[in-house]
Each structure stands twice: as structure tokens, then as C-alpha cells.
Write a protein that holds these residues in place. Structure first.
Motif, PDB file in Angstrom:
ATOM      1  N   GLU A 215       0.805  -1.341  -0.295  1.00  9.87           N
ATOM      2  CA  GLU A 215      -0.050  -0.056  -0.007  1.00  9.87           C
ATOM      3  C   GLU A 215       1.052   1.141  -0.026  1.00  9.87           C
ATOM      4  O   GLU A 215       0.383   2.162  -0.808  1.00  9.87           O
ATOM      5  N   VAL A 216       1.971   1.241   0.732  1.00 11.43           N
ATOM      6  CA  VAL A 216       2.817   2.342   0.665  1.00 11.43           C
ATOM      7  C   VAL A 216       3.532   2.523  -0.625  1.00 11.43           C
ATOM      8  O   VAL A 216       3.671   3.773  -1.149  1.00 11.43           O
ATOM      9  N   ALA A 217       4.017   1.346  -1.221  1.00  5.26           N
ATOM     10  CA  ALA A 217       4.617   1.543  -2.664  1.00  5.26           C
ATOM     11  C   ALA A 217       3.499   2.015  -3.741  1.00  5.26           C
ATOM     12  O   ALA A 217       3.850   2.680  -4.614  1.00  5.26           O
ATOM     13  N   ARG A 218       2.064   1.565  -3.490  1.00  6.37           N
ATOM     14  CA  ARG A 218       1.225   2.114  -4.547  1.00  6.37           C
ATOM     15  C   ARG A 218       1.124   3.498  -4.281  1.00  6.37           C
ATOM     16  O   ARG A 218       1.150   4.338  -5.450  1.00  6.37           O
ATOM     17  N   ARG A 219       1.020   4.357  -3.101  1.00  2.00           N
ATOM     18  CA  ARG A 219       1.026   5.554  -2.846  1.00  2.00           C
ATOM     19  C   ARG A 219       2.096   6.478  -3.256  1.00  2.00           C
ATOM     20  O   ARG A 219       1.992   7.517  -4.098  1.00  2.00           O
ATOM     21  N   ALA A 220       3.377   5.949  -3.080  1.00  3.39           N
ATOM     22  CA  ALA A 220       4.614   6.539  -3.550  1.00  3.39           C
ATOM     23  C   ALA A 220       4.557   6.419  -5.140  1.00  3.39           C
ATOM     24  O   ALA A 220       4.896   7.429  -5.671  1.00  3.39           O
ATOM     25  N   ARG A 221       4.054   5.564  -5.972  1.00  3.44           N
ATOM     26  CA  ARG A 221       4.098   5.395  -7.332  1.00  3.44           C
ATOM     27  C   ARG A 221       3.283   6.379  -7.491  1.00  3.44           C
ATOM     28  O   ARG A 221       3.355   7.250  -8.736  1.00  3.44           O
ATOM     29  N   LEU A 222       2.083   6.565  -7.046  1.00  2.67           N
ATOM     30  CA  LEU A 222       1.075   7.492  -7.492  1.00  2.67           C
ATOM     31  C   LEU A 222       1.893   8.963  -7.314  1.00  2.67           C
ATOM     32  O   LEU A 222       1.669   9.683  -8.160  1.00  2.67           O
ATOM     33  N   TYR A 223       2.247   9.221  -6.237  1.00  3.80           N
ATOM     34  CA  TYR A 223       2.720  10.663  -5.935  1.00  3.80           C
ATOM     35  C   TYR A 223       3.827  10.915  -7.017  1.00  3.80           C
ATOM     36  O   TYR A 223       3.945  12.049  -7.573  1.00  3.80           O
ATOM     37  N   ILE A 224       4.825   9.859  -7.410  1.00  2.00           N
ATOM     38  CA  ILE A 224       5.609  10.106  -8.503  1.00  2.00           C
ATOM     39  C   ILE A 224       4.961  10.411  -9.826  1.00  2.00           C
ATOM     40  O   ILE A 224       5.550  11.329 -10.645  1.00  2.00           O
ATOM     41  N   ASN A 225       3.767   9.953 -10.113  1.00  2.00           N
ATOM     42  CA  ASN A 225       3.246  10.029 -11.392  1.00  2.00           C
ATOM     43  C   ASN A 225       1.989  11.119 -11.350  1.00  2.00           C
ATOM     44  O   ASN A 225       1.089  10.694 -12.028  1.00  2.00           O
ATOM     45  N   LYS A 226       2.060  12.205 -10.461  1.00  2.00           N
ATOM     46  CA  LYS A 226       0.733  13.184 -10.643  1.00  2.00           C
ATOM     47  C   LYS A 226      -0.402  12.225 -10.078  1.00  2.00           C
ATOM     48  O   LYS A 226      -1.479  12.681 -10.474  1.00  2.00           O
ATOM     49  N   ALA A 227      -0.286  11.438  -9.453  1.00  2.00           N
ATOM     50  CA  ALA A 227      -1.372  10.734  -8.587  1.00  2.00           C
ATOM     51  C   ALA A 227      -2.188   9.937  -9.608  1.00  2.00           C
ATOM     52  O   ALA A 227      -3.345   9.991  -9.397  1.00  2.00           O
ATOM     53  N   TRP A 228      -1.709   9.675 -10.896  1.00  2.00           N
ATOM     54  CA  TRP A 228      -2.561   8.819 -11.947  1.00  2.00           C
ATOM     55  C   TRP A 228      -2.109   7.566 -11.791  1.00  2.00           C
ATOM     56  O   TRP A 228      -1.059   7.255 -12.158  1.00  2.00           O
ATOM     57  N   PRO A 229      -3.049   6.570 -11.729  1.00  2.00           N
ATOM     58  CA  PRO A 229      -2.640   5.103 -11.377  1.00  2.00           C
ATOM     59  C   PRO A 229      -2.720   4.524 -13.007  1.00  2.00           C
ATOM     60  O   PRO A 229      -3.644   3.807 -13.504  1.00  2.00           O
TER      61      PRO A 229
END
Length: 393
Positions: A215-229
Motif C-alpha cells: 500500500e505504501v508502494a502504490r501511494r509512492a508510485r502515485l505521488y511520483i506520477n501526478k497521482a495517476w494510476p
């Protein structure tokens, strides 16, 4: 003095610098990977192959569930904090001896730094100093490792978890190190690394977030990518976030570097040991903080502790004049004394942080890299020992 050198002459062999090719190790592998990227025509991470390849390789190297590449070590700290979704306005305990980017990350996240004291021998916080700074408003703790050294924080992580406090590791300077057999960046909830020009592996600028928690990895990846999944069903921007992506060109270079990390660290260790052995044989006023059993120092820098009888400003001046770059007092002043933080309302006094005051007053830091040869390092140690004898108070 070295053979054939005058009182103010430079050392015969130039000191390899991590600012240019003399102290950096780039070769055919980097060129091969860069050629692949350019031939593909895909330079953006969302359409390329090298960012995912690097992330998988970095996660495997650290034995973590996920590694997320980003554009700098400072942004990596920022992404760590965003991934934890900490309460706005809450406090984060951190060291005042750190890069400004790590402090700026707190302010960008709407968090307040609460500074702890440090061990004057290592300039790093300890589990005790970090815990002593925790308040009822604390939501997280940042453990900052320095110079290629780390320490075992597993007990601290457990105690913080019991209080609902997350632990972030800023391992920007500690890639390749070990503490009690543990890799820095992997003991806390989430860790940050840097691939800036001077780091153990580099692509000029770059960073990574690592974690064992999906869950931390997913949110970090979102943050790096303008919160676009990317790749998920019915995507939408889930929260306000910037673009912190690493490019394919950078990933190609740092992947090639990662493949040689162990060799880089081994060479740093060997030359640093030659330097320290030679220095120890010639003077007692400069000491290297001992390592605990099971620890490995990856020698991003060599940090020396000076006796109070030594004028380290004069040592640094003379050493630099002779071709051995070194820096007295490391950062010069703690983070809370910087203008930007004073303007933001910080009023801490260095007198209230005795470890910080003593550590900065008596430290000498020598830059290091994998291109320094053992014989050269030994000569440098001997030269520094001679200078020290002339700089006693």
C-alpha cells in the motif's frame, strides 16, 4: 611531505573527483543501454523499458518488495512522506545534520520538522536521541545516515510502531552499507536513496523509494506520477501530486551503474582502509569512529573526528592547498540555523543540541570515490598526518 614536493606544492597525483570523469566510472555498458533507449525512441518512463528494469533490479538488490524510481533523492524523501499520508501539521522528528532537500520535503508536505540531537562521533542521530525528541504531535521519524555508515534501527521501528509512528530512512549516503547485517533503507516502513552526481551510483540526478508494504508502494508510485494510476481500471488523479519521474536515459545509466555497485563499494573500502591505516600510523589527533560487529561502511565520504587540540580549519586549508580536498565542520551549520528555516519560524539554539555542536566543531570530511587507488590513498593519509602535526593549537 611527499618525496620531491615543496612546502606548498600539490600532491603529484591529482585527486580523482566525483564531479567529473576522474572519479566516476562510466563505460561501454552505459553507452550500450543509452543506445537502446535512443533507438527505441521512448525516453519517457511510462512508455519505456529501462525504468521498470531498474526498479526491479534495485528491489532485488535490496531484497524489498518494491522500488520506485524518481528524479532526485530529495524527491524520494518527499514521496516517502506522501506515501505515508501523515496528518497535515504534525511533527516529524529528524536530524539537523542533513541535506536541505530532506528538510524542504517536510515543508512541501505540510509537516513540521522537530529536530533531535546526534552522536558527536558519527554526526548521525541515535535511537535514543530520536526517541527523546518524540512528542504527542509526532507522526513520523526520519533516520538520516551519513557518509556510508548506518546503524541498526529495528528496535526503534518496533517501539515507534507501537505508538503509531512511522519510521522513514534517508539512506541517500548509505547505499552498499550494512548495520548488524541489515541494509539501510529496508528496516523502516519506507526508505529513500539518491543517485545524484556524487553518490555511489549515479545518473546525475535521480532517486528511489523502497518499501516492503504494497500500500505504501502504490501511494509512492502515485505521488511520483501526478497521482495517476497507470495501468489500473478507470484511472483518475487521486490526489494533488507533482511529476517526479525518472527518464529512460537516466534509468539506463543508473542501471548500468547498479550492476557494478559491489565492485565500486569494494574499491572504496580498500582505498579508504589504506588511507586510514596510513593516517593512524602518523597521528593521533584524527580518529575514525569504529564500526560495530556486522557493520559495513560503504565510504561515500571519510568522516574523521579531531581532537580539541587540533585546528581543523587550518588542516583543511593546508590540505586543500596541497591537493587533498577536505572540509572542516561538514555542513557548517545545522538545518535549524539556515536562513530559510529561521524565516519559517525556527528558533532552536545549537546550545540545546550538544552532540550537534561538538560533532560539527570537531569533524573533518574527506570526499571519496571508487577511482582512488590504494597506493595513492596511503600517500594521502601520510601527507595528512604530516599536516596535522603542524596544526596543533
Amino acid at each position: 611531505m611527499g618525496e620531491g614536493e615543496g612546502e606548498t606544492g600539490a600532491l603529484r597525483q591529482a585527486f580523482p573527483s566525483d564531479r567529473d570523469r576522474s572519479g566516476r566510472s562510466f563505460g561501454e555498458r552505459e553507452l550500450e543501454y543509452l543506445r537502446e533507449v535512443l533507438e527505441s525512441g521512448a525516453l519517457n518512463s511510462n512508455g519505456g523499458r529501462f525504468v521498470p528494469r531498474f526498479e526491479a533490479a534495485f528491489a532485488q538488490a535490496l531484497d524489498v518488495r518494491a522500488a520506485l524510481a524518481c528524479n532526485s533523492g530529495s524527491f524520494a524523501v518527499q514521496a516517502c512522506l506522501a506515501a505515508l499520508d501523515l496528518p497535515p501539521g504534525s511533527e516529524v522528528v529528524t536530524s539537523p545534520i542533513t541535506d536541505f532537500g530532506a528538510i524542504a520535503a517536510l515543508h512541501f508536505a505540510g509537516l513540521r520538522p522537530r529536530f533531535c540531537d546526534v552522536d558527536p562521533e558519527t554526526l548521525m542521530p541515535t535511537c535514543a536521541t530520536l526517541e527523546a525528541a518524540i512528542s504527542p504531535q509526532t507522526s513520523a521519524v526520519i533516520v538520516t545516515y551519513l557518509f556510508g555508515r548506518a546503524f541498526d534501527i529495528r528496535d526503534l521501528v518496533a517501539r515507534c510502531a507501537a505508538r503509531g509512528i512511522d519510521v522513514v530512512e534517508d539512506a541517500a549516503q548509505a547505499l552498499g552499507a550494512c548495520a548488524s547485517g541489515q541494509r539501510p533503507g529496508t528496516m523502516g516502513v519506507v526508505g529513500a536513496f539518491s543517485f545524484q552526481q556524487s553518490k555511489h551510483i549515479t545518473c546525475g540526478e535521480g532517486g528511489a523509494v523502497v518499501t516492503q508494504r504494497s500500500e505504501v508502494a502504490r501511494r509512492a508510485r502515485l505521488y511520483i506520477n501526478k497521482a495517476w494510476p497507470y495501468g489500473e481500471a478507470d484511472p483518475d488523479h487521486e490526489f494533488i501530486a507533482p511529476n517526479g519521474r525518472l527518464s529512460e536515459l537516466q534509468a539506463a545509466v543508473v542501471l548500468a551503474q547498479l550492476e557494478r555497485l559491489e565492485g565500486f563499494v569494494a574499491r572504496r573500502e580498500a582505498s579508504a582502509r589504506a588511507f586510514l591505516d596510513s593516517l593512524a600510523g602518523g597521528c593521533e589527533e584524527l580518529s575514525f569512529p569504529a564500526l560495530d560487529a556486522g557493520d559495513r561502511h560503504s565510504f561515500w565520504r571519510i568522516h574523521l573526528v579531531a581532537a580539541p587540540t587540533l585546528d581543523i580549519d587550518e588542516v583543511a586549508r593546508r590540505a586543500n592547498a596541497r591537493g587533498l580536498p577536505c572540509q572542516a565542520h561538514y555542513i557548517g551549520r545545522p538545518a535549524f540555523a539556515l536562513r530559510a528555516l529561521r524565516d519559517a519560524g525556527h528558533r532552536e539554539r545549537i546550545e540545546d543540541f550538544p552532540g550537534v555542536a561538538r560533532g560539527l566543531a570537531h569533524c573533518l570530511v574527506v570526499p571519496w570515490n571508487e577511482r582512488i587507488e590504494e597506493a595513492h590513498a596511503a600517500r594521502l593519509g601520510a601527507e595528512l598526518a604530516v599536516l596535522v602535526r603542524d596544526c596543533r593549537r
